[in-house]
Motif scaffolding. Structure first.
Motif, PDB file in Angstrom:
ATOM      1  N   ILE A  16       1.552  -2.236   1.126  1.00  0.00           N
ATOM      2  CA  ILE A  16       1.705  -0.864   0.611  1.00  0.00           C
ATOM      3  C   ILE A  16       2.445  -0.946  -0.721  1.00  0.00           C
ATOM      4  CG2 ILE A  16       1.626   0.818   2.524  1.00  0.00           C
ATOM      5  CD1 ILE A  16       4.641   0.229   2.890  1.00  0.00           C
TER       6      ILE A  16
ATOM      7  N   MET B 207       3.071   4.918 -15.904  1.00  0.00           N
ATOM      8  CA  MET B 207       2.689   5.287 -14.530  1.00  0.00           C
ATOM      9  C   MET B 207       2.422   6.785 -14.483  1.00  0.00           C
ATOM     10  SD  MET B 207       5.086   3.470 -11.731  1.00  0.00           S
ATOM     11  CE  MET B 207       6.398   2.513 -12.410  1.00  0.00           C
TER      12      MET B 207
ATOM     13  N   GLY C 138      -4.466   1.290  -0.902  1.00  0.00           N
ATOM     14  CA  GLY C 138      -4.865   2.601  -0.401  1.00  0.00           C
ATOM     15  C   GLY C 138      -4.219   3.028   0.896  1.00  0.00           C
ATOM     16  N   VAL C 139      -3.299   2.227   1.420  1.00  0.00           N
ATOM     17  CA  VAL C 139      -2.641   2.643   2.671  1.00  0.00           C
ATOM     18  C   VAL C 139      -1.492   3.582   2.324  1.00  0.00           C
ATOM     19  CG1 VAL C 139      -1.253   1.864   4.624  1.00  0.00           C
ATOM     20  CG2 VAL C 139      -3.300   0.600   3.951  1.00  0.00           C
TER      21      VAL C 139
ATOM     22  N   SER D 167      -5.150  -3.783  -8.112  1.00  0.00           N
ATOM     23  CA  SER D 167      -5.589  -2.469  -8.602  1.00  0.00           C
ATOM     24  C   SER D 167      -6.959  -2.550  -9.288  1.00  0.00           C
ATOM     25  CB  SER D 167      -4.577  -1.879  -9.574  1.00  0.00           C
ATOM     26  OG  SER D 167      -3.489  -2.719  -9.802  1.00  0.00           O
TER      27      SER D 167
ATOM     28  N   THR E  12      -4.776   2.865  -8.152  1.00  0.00           N
ATOM     29  CA  THR E  12      -4.248   2.398  -6.858  1.00  0.00           C
ATOM     30  C   THR E  12      -4.086   3.606  -5.934  1.00  0.00           C
ATOM     31  OG1 THR E  12      -1.957   2.734  -7.546  1.00  0.00           O
ATOM     32  CG2 THR E  12      -2.893   0.557  -7.968  1.00  0.00           C
TER      33      THR E  12
ATOM     34  N   GLU F 262       1.386  -0.947 -15.914  1.00  0.00           N
ATOM     35  CA  GLU F 262       2.589  -1.782 -15.864  1.00  0.00           C
ATOM     36  C   GLU F 262       2.182  -3.253 -15.836  1.00  0.00           C
ATOM     37  OE1 GLU F 262       6.248  -0.717 -13.536  1.00  0.00           O
ATOM     38  OE2 GLU F 262       5.615  -2.464 -12.392  1.00  0.00           O
TER      39      GLU F 262
ATOM     40  N   SER G 275       3.428  -6.247  -4.634  1.00  0.00           N
ATOM     41  CA  SER G 275       4.056  -6.478  -5.934  1.00  0.00           C
ATOM     42  C   SER G 275       3.947  -5.220  -6.792  1.00  0.00           C
ATOM     43  CB  SER G 275       3.340  -7.647  -6.617  1.00  0.00           C
ATOM     44  OG  SER G 275       3.922  -7.920  -7.859  1.00  0.00           O
ATOM     45  N   GLY G 276       5.064  -4.762  -7.325  1.00  0.00           N
ATOM     46  CA  GLY G 276       5.065  -3.538  -8.137  1.00  0.00           C
ATOM     47  C   GLY G 276       6.473  -3.181  -8.539  1.00  0.00           C
ATOM     48  N   PRO G 277       6.671  -1.986  -9.065  1.00  0.00           N
ATOM     49  CA  PRO G 277       7.981  -1.628  -9.622  1.00  0.00           C
ATOM     50  C   PRO G 277       9.120  -1.640  -8.607  1.00  0.00           C
ATOM     51  CG  PRO G 277       6.508   0.283  -9.553  1.00  0.00           C
ATOM     52  CD  PRO G 277       5.683  -0.909  -9.244  1.00  0.00           C
TER      53      PRO G 277
ATOM     54  N   ILE H 125      -8.520   4.103  -3.411  1.00  0.00           N
ATOM     55  CA  ILE H 125      -9.150   2.773  -3.333  1.00  0.00           C
ATOM     56  C   ILE H 125      -9.246   2.230  -1.897  1.00  0.00           C
ATOM     57  CG2 ILE H 125      -8.280   2.280  -5.674  1.00  0.00           C
ATOM     58  CD1 ILE H 125      -6.519   0.066  -4.463  1.00  0.00           C
TER      59      ILE H 125
ATOM     60  N   THR I 224       5.300  -9.682 -10.306  1.00  0.00           N
ATOM     61  CA  THR I 224       4.716 -10.971 -10.702  1.00  0.00           C
ATOM     62  C   THR I 224       5.566 -11.692 -11.754  1.00  0.00           C
ATOM     63  OG1 THR I 224       2.499 -10.262 -10.139  1.00  0.00           O
ATOM     64  CG2 THR I 224       2.669 -12.086 -11.709  1.00  0.00           C
TER      65      THR I 224
ATOM     66  N   ILE J  35       6.122   3.996  -3.791  1.00  0.00           N
ATOM     67  CA  ILE J  35       6.524   4.301  -5.178  1.00  0.00           C
ATOM     68  C   ILE J  35       6.630   5.826  -5.314  1.00  0.00           C
ATOM     69  CG2 ILE J  35       5.853   4.289  -7.623  1.00  0.00           C
ATOM     70  CD1 ILE J  35       4.316   1.682  -7.139  1.00  0.00           C
TER      71      ILE J  35
ATOM     72  N   THR K 271       1.631   1.904  -3.719  1.00  0.00           N
ATOM     73  CA  THR K 271       1.684   3.250  -4.305  1.00  0.00           C
ATOM     74  C   THR K 271       2.472   4.238  -3.434  1.00  0.00           C
ATOM     75  OG1 THR K 271      -0.374   2.921  -5.490  1.00  0.00           O
ATOM     76  CG2 THR K 271       0.234   5.201  -5.045  1.00  0.00           C
TER      77      THR K 271
ATOM     78  N   LYS L 160      -4.347 -13.670  -4.213  1.00  0.00           N
ATOM     79  CA  LYS L 160      -4.630 -12.235  -4.305  1.00  0.00           C
ATOM     80  C   LYS L 160      -5.940 -12.049  -5.051  1.00  0.00           C
ATOM     81  CE  LYS L 160      -2.410  -7.876  -5.504  1.00  0.00           C
ATOM     82  NZ  LYS L 160      -1.166  -7.261  -5.974  1.00  0.00           N
TER      83      LYS L 160
HETATM   84  C1  LIG Z   1       2.960   0.444 -10.907  1.00  0.00           C
HETATM   85  C2  LIG Z   1       2.285  -0.732 -10.302  1.00  0.00           C
HETATM   86  C3  LIG Z   1       2.628  -2.027 -10.712  1.00  0.00           C
HETATM   87  C4  LIG Z   1       1.997  -3.133 -10.155  1.00  0.00           C
HETATM   88  N1  LIG Z   1       2.368  -4.378 -10.555  1.00  0.00           N
HETATM   89  C5  LIG Z   1       1.792  -5.477  -9.984  1.00  0.00           C
HETATM   90  C6  LIG Z   1       2.206  -6.791 -10.327  1.00  0.00           C
HETATM   91  O1  LIG Z   1       3.119  -7.013 -11.121  1.00  0.00           O
HETATM   92  N2  LIG Z   1       1.565  -7.822  -9.734  1.00  0.00           N
HETATM   93  C7  LIG Z   1       0.562  -7.649  -8.830  1.00  0.00           C
HETATM   94  O2  LIG Z   1       0.025  -8.622  -8.300  1.00  0.00           O
HETATM   95  N3  LIG Z   1       0.158  -6.401  -8.465  1.00  0.00           N
HETATM   96  C8  LIG Z   1       0.739  -5.330  -9.028  1.00  0.00           C
HETATM   97  N4  LIG Z   1       0.349  -4.066  -8.647  1.00  0.00           N
HETATM   98  C9  LIG Z   1      -0.759  -3.920  -7.671  1.00  0.00           C
HETATM   99  C10 LIG Z   1      -0.234  -3.732  -6.251  1.00  0.00           C
HETATM  100  O3  LIG Z   1       0.474  -4.859  -5.797  1.00  0.00           O
HETATM  101  C11 LIG Z   1      -1.398  -3.440  -5.277  1.00  0.00           C
HETATM  102  O4  LIG Z   1      -2.300  -4.516  -5.303  1.00  0.00           O
HETATM  103  C12 LIG Z   1      -2.145  -2.161  -5.620  1.00  0.00           C
HETATM  104  O5  LIG Z   1      -1.249  -1.180  -6.065  1.00  0.00           O
HETATM  105  C13 LIG Z   1      -2.930  -1.625  -4.428  1.00  0.00           C
HETATM  106  O6  LIG Z   1      -2.071  -1.205  -3.384  1.00  0.00           O
HETATM  107  P1  LIG Z   1      -1.687   0.368  -3.137  1.00  0.00           P
HETATM  108  O7  LIG Z   1      -2.965   1.132  -3.152  1.00  0.00           O
HETATM  109  O8  LIG Z   1      -0.949   0.403  -1.858  1.00  0.00           O
HETATM  110  O9  LIG Z   1      -0.831   0.750  -4.302  1.00  0.00           O
HETATM  111  C14 LIG Z   1       0.989  -2.953  -9.181  1.00  0.00           C
HETATM  112  C15 LIG Z   1       0.674  -1.651  -8.747  1.00  0.00           C
HETATM  113  C16 LIG Z   1       1.316  -0.560  -9.290  1.00  0.00           C
HETATM  114  C17 LIG Z   1       0.959   0.811  -8.784  1.00  0.00           C
END
Ligand SMILES: Cc1cc2nc3c(=O)[nH]c(=O)nc-3n(C[C@H](O)[C@H](O)[C@H](O)COP(=O)(O)O)c2cc1C
Length: 360
Positions: free
Chosen positions: A251, A58, A231-232, A177, A203, A70, A20-22, A207, A45, A256, A253, A149
């Motif tokens: 995945i 960001m 962190g992947v 995060s 993120t 965010e 979940s993210g942008p 991590i 979300t 993104i 970050t 989660k």
């Molecule tokens: C910019 C951004 C926005 C995010 N928005 C959400 C969100 O709306 N809901 C959610 O459950 N997690 C959100 N996350 C968390 C990610 O889903 C994820 O748990 C976290 O980034 C760790 O994964 P990564 O290291 O691969 O980024 C967001 C992360 C980022 C970077």
């Protein structure tokens, strides 16, 4: 060899799940990620009210890491139900609907997103005490699998994960995060992230070790799926996550920062890497490391093997020895075994594997 993966009996084209993210801001984003090869995509979300984010929200923080402030989706839940989820489903996306952050919002949205076609539900909350009541509501409103989660910011997040599994969660996504955290621009002294206090959430690659620990600990205690998210950023990280016990790899970050097309590169690299390591598919790797955790065999003294041919005499091993036990001159490596504590840092810093322990 194929990297097809099954989650709750649903076929995923790859073990990579876009967290979940942008990039999952709406149907267009979900479809782009699916077309780039994501096995499934978690929506941004969904909550009662659309989010309003600080400016900016960001920033990159070191290599392959980010901080962000965010909030949840800026699209109303009603639009997700009427348009975004059905559109993504029509395009063949495996949709995981992320629902936050309160029991009332779970009551308001879980049934609706399920009817709209979401394949799986993921519950998320900022507060540890709300996640189990959310789960209780969700399980009354859907027959679809429900993921919980977990947040590393909660005290005893592993305990909560296990309680959630006991209470009927079908699987766990680990992790959200980490924060709050702060970065400062040294030219101005201002925080990199806007809004009230400039704090954000960390993120990406920084991590990964935290995620691995959660995934290993939770997956060791259950047969239900654990999605390793956090962190992947490379295929090697995905292998590590699977070995720790993940059934699929989240995945967020990496695509993104590198662009969503990066997922297709990860798929190709992962497939190649699994073959190179001598396995048939990603399921073969899942939980492979469990047998080494909590095991006496994980604490044996070792000998060193030195390969002068590949050694470039960069001296990293010598410099990293706090006890001055190691010397290297004209490819003559020697070790004072009375001084050596067998900490392992010397071979860990060797850039090309010229110095290694006999167990690797
Ligand atoms: C910019 C951004 C926005 C995010 N928005 C959400 C969100 O709306 N809901 C959610 O459950 N997690 C959100 N996350 C968390 C990610 O889903 C994820 O748990 C976290 O980034 C760790 O994964 P990564 O290291 O691969 O980024 C967001 C992360 C980022 C970077």
């Amino acid at each position: 060899m194929s990297i097809e993966t099954y989650l709750f009996g649903i076929k995923l084209q790859s073990p990579f799940i876009l967290g979940s993210g942008p990039l999952s801001y709406g149907a267009k984003g979900l479809i782009r990620a699916h077309n780039a090869g994501a096995g499934a995509v978690v929506t941004k979300t969904i909550r009662d009210n659309p989010a309003v984010n600080p400016f900016p929200h960001m920033a990159v923080s070191g290599k392959n890491s980010m901080i962000n402030a965010e909030e949840w989706s800026d699209i109303p839940g009603s639009e997700w139900v009427a348009k975004e989820i059905p559109e993504a489903k029509k395009a063949g996306v495996v949709v995981i609907a992320s629902i936050g952050h309160t029991p009332l919002e779970a009551k308001n949205w879980v049934g609706k997103v399920s009817k709209a076609g979401a394949d799986i539900i993921e519950l998320v909350s900022y507060e540890r005490d709300t996640i189990l009541p959310m789960l209780k509501k969700a399980k009354l409103l859907t027959k679809k699998p429900v993921l919980v989660k977990i947040s590393p910011n909660w005290v005893d997040a592993v305990g909560i994960a296990l309680e959630a599994l006991e209470a009927g969660a079908d699987g766990i996504t680990a992790i959200d995060s980490i924060g709050p955290v702060l970065r400062i621009d040294i030219k101005t002294g201002k925080p990199l992230i806007g809004g009230g206090n400039g704090f954000g959430w960390l993120t990406g690659s920084s991590i990964k070790p935290i995620t691995l620990r959660y995934v290993a600990e939770i997956s060791s205690a259950t047969d239900k799926p654990v999605i390793g998210l956090g962190g992947v950023t490379k295929a090697e990280d995905a292998v590590e996550m699977l070995m720790a016990g993940a059934s699929a790899v989240g995945i967020c970050t990496a695509p993104i920062v590198k662009g969503v097309e990066y997922i297709s590169k990860l798929n190709v690299k992962l497939e190649k890497l699994i073959t190179e390591l001598g396995y048939n598919n990603s399921a073969d790797l899942s939980g492979l490391s469990h047998k080494y955790l909590n095991s006496a065999a994980n604490n044996k003294k070792f000998d060193f093997i030195y390969n002068p041919e590949s050694c470039t005499e960069c001296m990293a091993c010598v410099k990293a020895c706090a006890y001055e036990a190691r010397t290297l001159s004209s490819k003559n490596m020697s070790l004072d075994t009375d001084l050596c504590r067998y900490c392992g840092l010397c071979f860990s810093v060797c850039p090309n594997g010229s110095l290694r322990p006999d167990y690797l």
